[in-house]
Design a protein around this motif. Structure first.
Motif, PDB file in Angstrom:
ATOM      1  N   HIS A 138      -6.429   2.548  -0.438  1.00 60.01           N
ATOM      2  CA  HIS A 138      -5.026   2.847  -0.717  1.00 60.01           C
ATOM      3  C   HIS A 138      -4.601   2.496  -2.143  1.00 60.01           C
ATOM      4  CE1 HIS A 138      -4.747   3.493   3.541  1.00 60.01           C
ATOM      5  NE2 HIS A 138      -4.895   2.219   3.827  1.00 60.01           N
ATOM      6  N   GLU A 139      -3.861   3.436  -2.731  1.00 64.23           N
ATOM      7  CA  GLU A 139      -3.153   3.145  -3.971  1.00 64.23           C
ATOM      8  C   GLU A 139      -2.067   2.111  -3.650  1.00 64.23           C
ATOM      9  OE1 GLU A 139      -3.923   4.787  -7.046  1.00 64.23           O
ATOM     10  OE2 GLU A 139      -5.644   5.288  -5.800  1.00 64.23           O
ATOM     11  N   ARG A 140      -1.667   1.340  -4.648  1.00 63.20           N
ATOM     12  CA  ARG A 140      -0.710   0.262  -4.404  1.00 63.20           C
ATOM     13  C   ARG A 140       0.440   0.287  -5.411  1.00 63.20           C
ATOM     14  NH1 ARG A 140      -3.927  -3.718  -1.420  1.00 63.20           N
ATOM     15  NH2 ARG A 140      -5.774  -2.545  -0.765  1.00 63.20           N
ATOM     16  N   VAL A 141       1.514  -0.398  -5.052  1.00 60.19           N
ATOM     17  CA  VAL A 141       2.553  -0.768  -6.006  1.00 60.19           C
ATOM     18  C   VAL A 141       2.636  -2.290  -5.954  1.00 60.19           C
ATOM     19  CG1 VAL A 141       4.382  -0.412  -4.282  1.00 60.19           C
ATOM     20  CG2 VAL A 141       4.959  -0.529  -6.699  1.00 60.19           C
TER      21      VAL A 141
ATOM     22  N   HIS B 159       2.010   0.722 -10.563  1.00 64.92           N
ATOM     23  CA  HIS B 159       1.047   1.359  -9.661  1.00 64.92           C
ATOM     24  C   HIS B 159      -0.345   0.849 -10.012  1.00 64.92           C
ATOM     25  CE1 HIS B 159      -1.829   4.953  -9.602  1.00 64.92           C
ATOM     26  NE2 HIS B 159      -1.875   4.430  -8.398  1.00 64.92           N
TER      27      HIS B 159
ATOM     28  N   THR C 180      -4.666   0.929  -8.756  1.00 67.60           N
ATOM     29  CA  THR C 180      -5.736   1.542  -7.978  1.00 67.60           C
ATOM     30  C   THR C 180      -6.816   0.491  -7.761  1.00 67.60           C
ATOM     31  OG1 THR C 180      -5.290   3.643  -9.099  1.00 67.60           O
ATOM     32  CG2 THR C 180      -7.355   3.468  -7.869  1.00 67.60           C
TER      33      THR C 180
ATOM     34  N   ARG D  96       0.855  -1.188   0.000  1.00 70.32           N
ATOM     35  CA  ARG D  96       0.000   0.000   0.000  1.00 70.32           C
ATOM     36  C   ARG D  96       0.891   1.238   0.000  1.00 70.32           C
ATOM     37  NH1 ARG D  96      -2.837  -3.432   4.206  1.00 70.32           N
ATOM     38  NH2 ARG D  96      -4.286  -4.653   2.917  1.00 70.32           N
ATOM     39  N   ILE D  97       0.496   2.240  -0.732  1.00 70.16           N
ATOM     40  CA  ILE D  97       1.287   3.473  -0.784  1.00 70.16           C
ATOM     41  C   ILE D  97       0.898   4.335   0.411  1.00 70.16           C
ATOM     42  CG2 ILE D  97       1.896   5.498  -2.164  1.00 70.16           C
ATOM     43  CD1 ILE D  97       1.457   3.850  -4.651  1.00 70.16           C
TER      44      ILE D  97
ATOM     45  N   VAL E 256       6.875   3.979  -7.178  1.00 67.09           N
ATOM     46  CA  VAL E 256       7.246   2.932  -8.131  1.00 67.09           C
ATOM     47  C   VAL E 256       8.710   3.080  -8.542  1.00 67.09           C
ATOM     48  CG1 VAL E 256       6.847   2.012 -10.445  1.00 67.09           C
ATOM     49  CG2 VAL E 256       4.902   2.567  -8.983  1.00 67.09           C
TER      50      VAL E 256
ATOM     51  N   GLN F 108       3.896   9.793  -3.545  1.00 69.42           N
ATOM     52  CA  GLN F 108       3.107   9.820  -4.774  1.00 69.42           C
ATOM     53  C   GLN F 108       3.401   8.560  -5.594  1.00 69.42           C
ATOM     54  OE1 GLN F 108       0.723  12.144  -5.282  1.00 69.42           O
ATOM     55  NE2 GLN F 108       1.344  12.782  -3.214  1.00 69.42           N
ATOM     56  N   PRO F 109       2.384   7.996  -6.248  1.00 70.74           N
ATOM     57  CA  PRO F 109       2.558   6.701  -6.938  1.00 70.74           C
ATOM     58  C   PRO F 109       3.777   6.620  -7.848  1.00 70.74           C
ATOM     59  CG  PRO F 109       0.241   7.253  -6.867  1.00 70.74           C
ATOM     60  CD  PRO F 109       0.971   8.438  -6.306  1.00 70.74           C
ATOM     61  N   ASP F 110       4.007   7.612  -8.688  1.00 75.92           N
ATOM     62  CA  ASP F 110       5.118   7.535  -9.636  1.00 75.92           C
ATOM     63  C   ASP F 110       6.469   7.473  -8.927  1.00 75.92           C
ATOM     64  OD1 ASP F 110       3.362   7.550 -11.711  1.00 75.92           O
ATOM     65  OD2 ASP F 110       3.714   9.637 -12.306  1.00 75.92           O
TER      66      ASP F 110
END
Length: 231
Positions: A172-175, A164, A166, A70-71, A117, A112-114
């Motif tokens: 939660h956003e994920r990787v 990344h 969703t 989880r991010i 990752v 942040q997602p980017d």
């Protein structure tokens, strides 16, 4: 392809999985002098983590990382990083090297997602042994059926290794590792528990379908998956 292993209770399944994973790690250590283990989070793996942490391995030559994360800050209650440190990197396994996915010390707004990752890719090492779970919706890793990034995550011709995602149906956003990265792993294990998960598993095993992302692993020609199940 998969091999089915069934146990009468979760404790027996956790111990058997720990035995099998320890043997796979030892095989990697014997063959190449080092090993990388990728694990999944959630509460279900905790007994397995505790059993594995007691195994007699040359843990100093083992790297441990996450299949997905989880991010969130690594101190967050939902952090798989925190879970792995609390229950797996303990006892004899405390000597293992942690391979980070989310950078420690970062706040939620900084993650942040980017950038997450990019950070994870910088540290990424291809696992020798990988442990997957499965959700009631058929997701595995953070490859969720409704995630807008799912098709990119399973596109092995243009495989980014980590992506990344969703979840839409989960917080939660994920990787997450991609299908291609999972398929490159020599030893893949899937742990599931209970009749409800078994029903979903049976549907996933029947055919490769985006509705149940786990099915893409189970029906992948390049994946040899051992499934550990208990009621």
């Amino acid at each position: 392809m998969f091999v089915w292993h069934e146990y009468e209770n979760a404790a027996a399944a956790s111990q058997a999985l720990a035995d099998a994973v320890a043997a796979a790690l030892q095989n990697a250590l014997d063959n190449k002098g080092s090993a990388v283990l990728a694990v999944s989070g959630g509460r279900s793996p905790i007994p397995f983590f505790q059993a594995l942490s007691q195994k007699d391995l040359d843990w100093q030559k083992v790297g441990i990382t996450l299949v997905d994360e989880r991010i969130v800050p690594t101190t967050h209650a939902d952090s798989n990083t925190a879970l792995a440190h609390e229950y797996l990197l303990q006892n004899k396994a405390a000597a293992a090297t942690w391979i980070p996915v989310v950078e420690a010390g970062k706040s939620e707004t900084e993650l942040q997602p980017d950038s997450v990752v990019a950070y994870a890719l910088k540290h990424y090492k291809q696992p020798d042994v990988l442990i997957l779970g499965m959700g009631g919706d058929g997701h595995t890793a953070s490859l969720f059926p409704q995630a807008p990034q799912l098709k990119a995550a399973i596109n092995e011709s243009d495989d980014p290794t980590l992506i990344h995602t969703t979840p839409v149906t989960a917080p939660h956003e994920r990787v997450s590792m991609t299908l291609g990265a999972i398929a490159k792993t020599e030893n893949v294990f899937l742990a599931i528990q209970g009749a409800e998960k078994k029903a979903v598993f049976d549907k996933a095993a029947a055919r490769a379908d985006l509705e149940y992302p786990t099915s893409l692993v189970l029906n992948h020609q390049g994946v040899n998956c051992h499934v550990f199940y208990s009621n």
